[in-house]
Design a protein around this motif. Structure first.
Motif, short mmCIF file in Angstrom:
data_model
loop_
_atom_site.label_atom_id
_atom_site.label_comp_id
_atom_site.label_asym_id
_atom_site.label_seq_id
_atom_site.Cartn_x
_atom_site.Cartn_y
_atom_site.Cartn_z
N ASP A 8 0.82 -1.25 0.40
CA ASP A 8 0.10 -0.04 -0.37
C ASP A 8 1.12 1.18 -0.12
O ASP A 8 0.77 2.62 -0.71
CB ASP A 8 -1.06 0.35 0.69
CG ASP A 8 -1.91 -1.09 1.11
OD1 ASP A 8 -2.36 -1.68 0.39
OD2 ASP A 8 -2.56 -1.15 2.29
N ILE A 9 1.83 1.26 0.21
CA ILE A 9 2.75 2.18 0.70
C ILE A 9 3.72 2.48 -0.54
O ILE A 9 3.60 3.91 -0.90
CB ILE A 9 4.14 2.43 1.79
CG1 ILE A 9 2.93 1.94 3.26
CG2 ILE A 9 5.25 3.10 1.99
CD1 ILE A 9 4.18 1.93 4.94
N ASP A 10 3.93 1.38 -0.97
CA ASP A 10 4.75 1.80 -2.61
C ASP A 10 3.89 2.48 -3.25
O ASP A 10 3.69 2.91 -4.11
CB ASP A 10 5.16 0.41 -2.57
CG ASP A 10 5.76 0.27 -3.50
OD1 ASP A 10 6.66 1.41 -3.73
OD2 ASP A 10 6.22 -0.43 -4.95
N ALA A 11 2.22 1.61 -3.27
CA ALA A 11 1.33 2.23 -4.20
C ALA A 11 1.16 3.41 -4.26
O ALA A 11 0.43 4.44 -4.91
CB ALA A 11 -0.22 1.00 -3.97
N MET A 12 0.91 4.26 -3.21
CA MET A 12 1.10 5.26 -2.50
C MET A 12 2.53 6.39 -3.14
O MET A 12 2.01 7.76 -3.41
CB MET A 12 1.32 5.59 -0.80
CG MET A 12 0.85 7.23 -1.05
SD MET A 12 1.03 7.09 0.62
CE MET A 12 2.23 6.44 1.78
N ARG B 193 4.45 13.09 4.56
CA ARG B 193 4.09 12.99 5.93
C ARG B 193 3.09 11.48 5.44
O ARG B 193 3.28 11.23 6.87
CB ARG B 193 2.62 14.49 5.95
CG ARG B 193 3.87 15.25 6.90
CD ARG B 193 2.91 16.63 7.21
NE ARG B 193 4.13 17.46 7.34
CZ ARG B 193 2.82 19.09 7.38
NH1 ARG B 193 1.67 19.18 7.00
NH2 ARG B 193 3.78 19.36 8.79
N GLU B 194 1.98 11.36 4.66
CA GLU B 194 1.67 10.17 4.26
C GLU B 194 2.87 9.03 4.76
O GLU B 194 2.06 8.23 5.16
CB GLU B 194 1.00 10.58 2.92
CG GLU B 194 0.07 11.59 2.57
CD GLU B 194 -1.22 10.77 3.73
OE1 GLU B 194 -1.98 9.67 4.26
OE2 GLU B 194 -1.45 11.73 4.30
N PHE B 195 4.15 8.81 4.15
CA PHE B 195 4.75 7.71 4.01
C PHE B 195 4.97 7.91 5.72
O PHE B 195 5.11 7.02 6.33
CB PHE B 195 5.64 8.67 3.05
CG PHE B 195 7.28 7.91 4.13
CD1 PHE B 195 7.13 6.26 3.67
CD2 PHE B 195 8.08 8.09 4.75
CE1 PHE B 195 8.26 5.51 4.51
CE2 PHE B 195 8.80 7.25 5.14
CZ PHE B 195 8.75 6.01 4.85
N ARG C 30 4.23 4.39 7.56
CA ARG C 30 5.02 3.57 8.47
C ARG C 30 5.76 3.57 9.45
O ARG C 30 5.76 2.23 10.00
CB ARG C 30 6.83 4.63 7.59
CG ARG C 30 7.54 3.47 8.58
CD ARG C 30 8.96 4.05 8.15
NE ARG C 30 8.85 5.98 9.04
CZ ARG C 30 10.14 6.31 9.07
NH1 ARG C 30 10.70 6.66 8.30
NH2 ARG C 30 9.51 7.63 9.45
N ALA C 31 4.47 4.35 10.24
CA ALA C 31 4.23 4.58 12.26
C ALA C 31 3.59 2.98 12.47
O ALA C 31 3.76 2.98 13.59
CB ALA C 31 3.59 5.81 12.75
#
Length: 133
Positions: A77-81, A108-110, A114-115
């Motif tokens: 999901d993070i990579d897709a963002m 900030r979204e990353f 990640r958090a």
């Protein structure tokens, strides 16, 4: 965090089988390389790749199959963002426009995504919200 030349050499040695690093560790490292590029476009200082960050892939292996599954999905999901966002930022930069505000929003979204992943398999001694697995 290593320099790009060191990272390239590390990946080549892994490809030759000289070291055993999990695919998750490579993806985690690549994710942070992408985030560093975004941070630079946001005029942020380089974020150190701390022991907590570097040790996350090993903790995932110890936190159980259920959490590992969700970590993998979260990485996807993070990579897709990040990938389309980074492409857009590069386009903005190529036109000579300021990337600071949109890059900061993406960073900030990353950071918060990640958090969430880090909270799933915390470092020893870290406080967690839920221990159910």
């Amino acid at each position: 965090m290593e320099q790009p030349e060191q990272i390239r050499a590390m990946r080549e040695s892994f490809a030759r089988g000289e070291n055993s690093v999990s695919p998750l560790a490579l993806r985690w490292q690549a994710l942070h390389e992408t985030a560093q590029e975004i941070a630079a476009m946001a005029a942020l200082a380089r974020e150190p790749f701390t022991k907590e960050l570097a040790g996350f892939p090993a903790r995932v292996a110890d936190c159980g199959e259920n959490r590992a599954y969700f970590v993998e999905r979260g990485l996807n999901d993070i990579d897709a963002m990040l990938q389309p966002g980074l492409t857009a930022l590069r386009l903005i930069a190529s036109r000579g426009s300021d990337t600071t505000a949109p890059a900061l929003a993406l960073w900030r979204e990353f950071y918060f995504a990640r958090a969430g992943l880090l909270a799933m398999c915390p470092a020893s001694g870290a406080v967690t919200l839920a221990a159910a697995d």
